[in-house]
Motif scaffolding. Sequence first.
Motif, PDB file in Angstrom:
ATOM      1  N   ASN A   1       2.513 -24.042   0.567  1.00  0.00           N
ATOM      2  CA  ASN A   1       3.508 -23.325  -0.233  1.00  0.00           C
ATOM      3  C   ASN A   1       2.948 -22.938  -1.597  1.00  0.00           C
ATOM      4  N   LEU A   2       2.182 -23.845  -2.187  1.00  0.00           N
ATOM      5  CA  LEU A   2       1.585 -23.557  -3.496  1.00  0.00           C
ATOM      6  C   LEU A   2       0.587 -22.412  -3.387  1.00  0.00           C
ATOM      7  N   LEU A   3      -0.277 -22.468  -2.383  1.00  0.00           N
ATOM      8  CA  LEU A   3      -1.269 -21.402  -2.213  1.00  0.00           C
ATOM      9  C   LEU A   3      -0.594 -20.062  -1.935  1.00  0.00           C
ATOM     10  N   ALA A   4       0.477 -20.082  -1.150  1.00  0.00           N
ATOM     11  CA  ALA A   4       1.234 -18.850  -0.892  1.00  0.00           C
ATOM     12  C   ALA A   4       1.846 -18.325  -2.188  1.00  0.00           C
ATOM     13  N   GLY A   5       2.335 -19.232  -3.025  1.00  0.00           N
ATOM     14  CA  GLY A   5       2.899 -18.829  -4.308  1.00  0.00           C
ATOM     15  C   GLY A   5       1.862 -18.186  -5.208  1.00  0.00           C
ATOM     16  N   TYR A   6       0.636 -18.698  -5.174  1.00  0.00           N
ATOM     17  CA  TYR A   6      -0.439 -18.092  -5.970  1.00  0.00           C
ATOM     18  C   TYR A   6      -0.768 -16.689  -5.474  1.00  0.00           C
ATOM     19  N   ILE A   7      -0.756 -16.504  -4.172  1.00  0.00           N
ATOM     20  CA  ILE A   7      -1.024 -15.167  -3.642  1.00  0.00           C
ATOM     21  C   ILE A   7       0.113 -14.213  -4.024  1.00  0.00           C
ATOM     22  N   LYS A   8       1.349 -14.701  -4.014  1.00  0.00           N
ATOM     23  CA  LYS A   8       2.499 -13.867  -4.385  1.00  0.00           C
ATOM     24  C   LYS A   8       2.537 -13.574  -5.890  1.00  0.00           C
ATOM     25  N   ASN A   9       1.978 -14.458  -6.713  1.00  0.00           N
ATOM     26  CA  ASN A   9       2.054 -14.284  -8.166  1.00  0.00           C
ATOM     27  C   ASN A   9       1.627 -12.875  -8.569  1.00  0.00           C
ATOM     28  N   PRO A  10       2.359 -12.225  -9.470  1.00  0.00           N
ATOM     29  CA  PRO A  10       2.043 -10.832  -9.827  1.00  0.00           C
ATOM     30  C   PRO A  10       0.686 -10.658 -10.499  1.00  0.00           C
ATOM     31  N   ASN A  11       0.081 -11.735 -10.991  1.00  0.00           N
ATOM     32  CA  ASN A  11      -1.246 -11.640 -11.596  1.00  0.00           C
ATOM     33  C   ASN A  11      -2.356 -11.554 -10.556  1.00  0.00           C
ATOM     34  N   VAL A  12      -1.995 -11.700  -9.282  1.00  0.00           N
ATOM     35  CA  VAL A  12      -2.957 -11.693  -8.184  1.00  0.00           C
ATOM     36  C   VAL A  12      -2.783 -10.420  -7.360  1.00  0.00           C
ATOM     37  N   ALA A  13      -3.911  -9.729  -7.106  1.00  0.00           N
ATOM     38  CA  ALA A  13      -3.879  -8.493  -6.316  1.00  0.00           C
ATOM     39  C   ALA A  13      -4.063  -8.771  -4.829  1.00  0.00           C
TER      40      ALA A  13
END
Length: 539
Positions: free
Chosen positions: A214-226
């Motif tokens: 869930n955390l890794l998915a959240g990092y991918i979703k974060n708007p700072n990540v393309a």
Amino acid sequence: MDILKKNLIISPKDNVSVALVSIKKGENFSVNGSNIVITDDIPVKHKFALESLDVGDIVTMYGVPVGKAIKSIEEGGLITTENLKHVAAPYQYKNTNYNYEKPFTNGLDRKTFLGYHRKDGQVGTSNYWIFVPMVFCQNRNLKVLKEAFEAELGFKKENPYRLKLRSLVNGNSEIPYEEEVLNQKVFNNIDGIKFLTHEGGCGGTKDDAQALVNLLAGYIKNPNVAGATVMSLGCQHAQMSMLQDALHERFSTDKPVLYFEQQQYATENNMLTEAIKETYTALEKVNQIERQPTPLSKLSIGLECGGSDGFSGITANPLMGVVSDKINAIGGKSILSEFPELCGVEQDLIDRCPNEDVAKKFIYIMESYNGQAKKVGSGFDMNPSPGNIKDGLITDAIKSAGAATKGGRAPVADVIDYGEYATKQGLNLLCTPGNDVESTTGLAGFGANIILFSTGLGTPTGNVICPVIKISSNSMLPVKMKDIIDFDAGRMISENVSQESLSEELIDLIIEVASGRHQTCATKLEQDDFIPWKRGVSL
């Protein structure tokens, strides 16, 4: 605040006062028309009693109970761990109407920052591509790829300490401090390639694996990540299929994600070669995204404190609360974390919840978390660190009462558990530990695109994808540790600068950082901290 004052009473309900400077035994103070004689030396940031306290009497700060006297305390006496123990006020859900007047925003709704717009409506303050390992077995592969990508794409700097050592090896007493990028940047619209190494993914429980996913998915979703490149071994608990499910269902993002599973390749070289080729092609597309003017309502501000001192709850934290309220007033979002540091102020937060369901969710998470800690002989009352205690935060309730001011006075929009993404406009409460890096890791993973971080003692903590603005609670720290502090909120005491003026300054700094025109100290130091919370007892 009058800089000539030597002490501060935070709330009219308080029966202790905070020393703004060191106060000598025998000094006199007039408080509410009464004369108080100081009976102990009071170190700066510590507290002294405004009335005589007997054993069992309650000490109040910020208008709430923060401790119980375990020894008699004289009027004018120093409050210490020897005469006070933690106590927190009881709490329950009450059907109350919270009255809140939005702050004056002075044209903030017309100001903009330059951000990276995503398809889902979020806007990034940075544009990163991330490499994500599903399991610690892939950390070595990420290290190899990190060396290659950073050096060849122009993100790698010469290590200044290597230069110092080289000078010593060559017998040169002159030790240079030089920092230079080894190669020219290849992709101008990409702020960096980040590598999220960790020690999880296998060997723990299935719940641990799901929390990591869930955390890794959240990092991918974060708007700072393309977008992301995902590396897996193949046999671990944290399966790639779990990440794919989380991205499609729980986090709903369609960003480009590349998957590589080592057990499907004949050699490691084959996998890494393919990962490099496909990632480079993706980077060429991501580089086409450019910063565009964006209203401040697209800011999602994480609120964090670490290395707190006795001034944190007087200067830096309330200042962050004012900024949070202003951003929320124009349609933005803020996220207050560190649930162990909300112990003692639960009733205030419950009263600010929008409905019974949200309030009871907050109560359940708080009580479950504290219960887990107590099962192993700990508890929220054991949260203050030795540094906190030395600088005046001697009970968890004292620390919490000051820490909670980071959230301002806005109504609570939502309560989200670790693993849930902040989607509601306004103030969100996110369950994380008080541990600085675990908490900032959670803030970035579950919605923040910039983080405000207050400190009184100093900490270099940063985040791998989120700019972290370090705010000092006192004016001594920026002089003592000048390479880690971005903003001095201690001027509220040292220079009598108004909170309103400082809030406008801080928002201007946020705009510069969010627009990529100013690098924070943590970013300059490449403080790319990332520590997932293994859902056990971490305060």
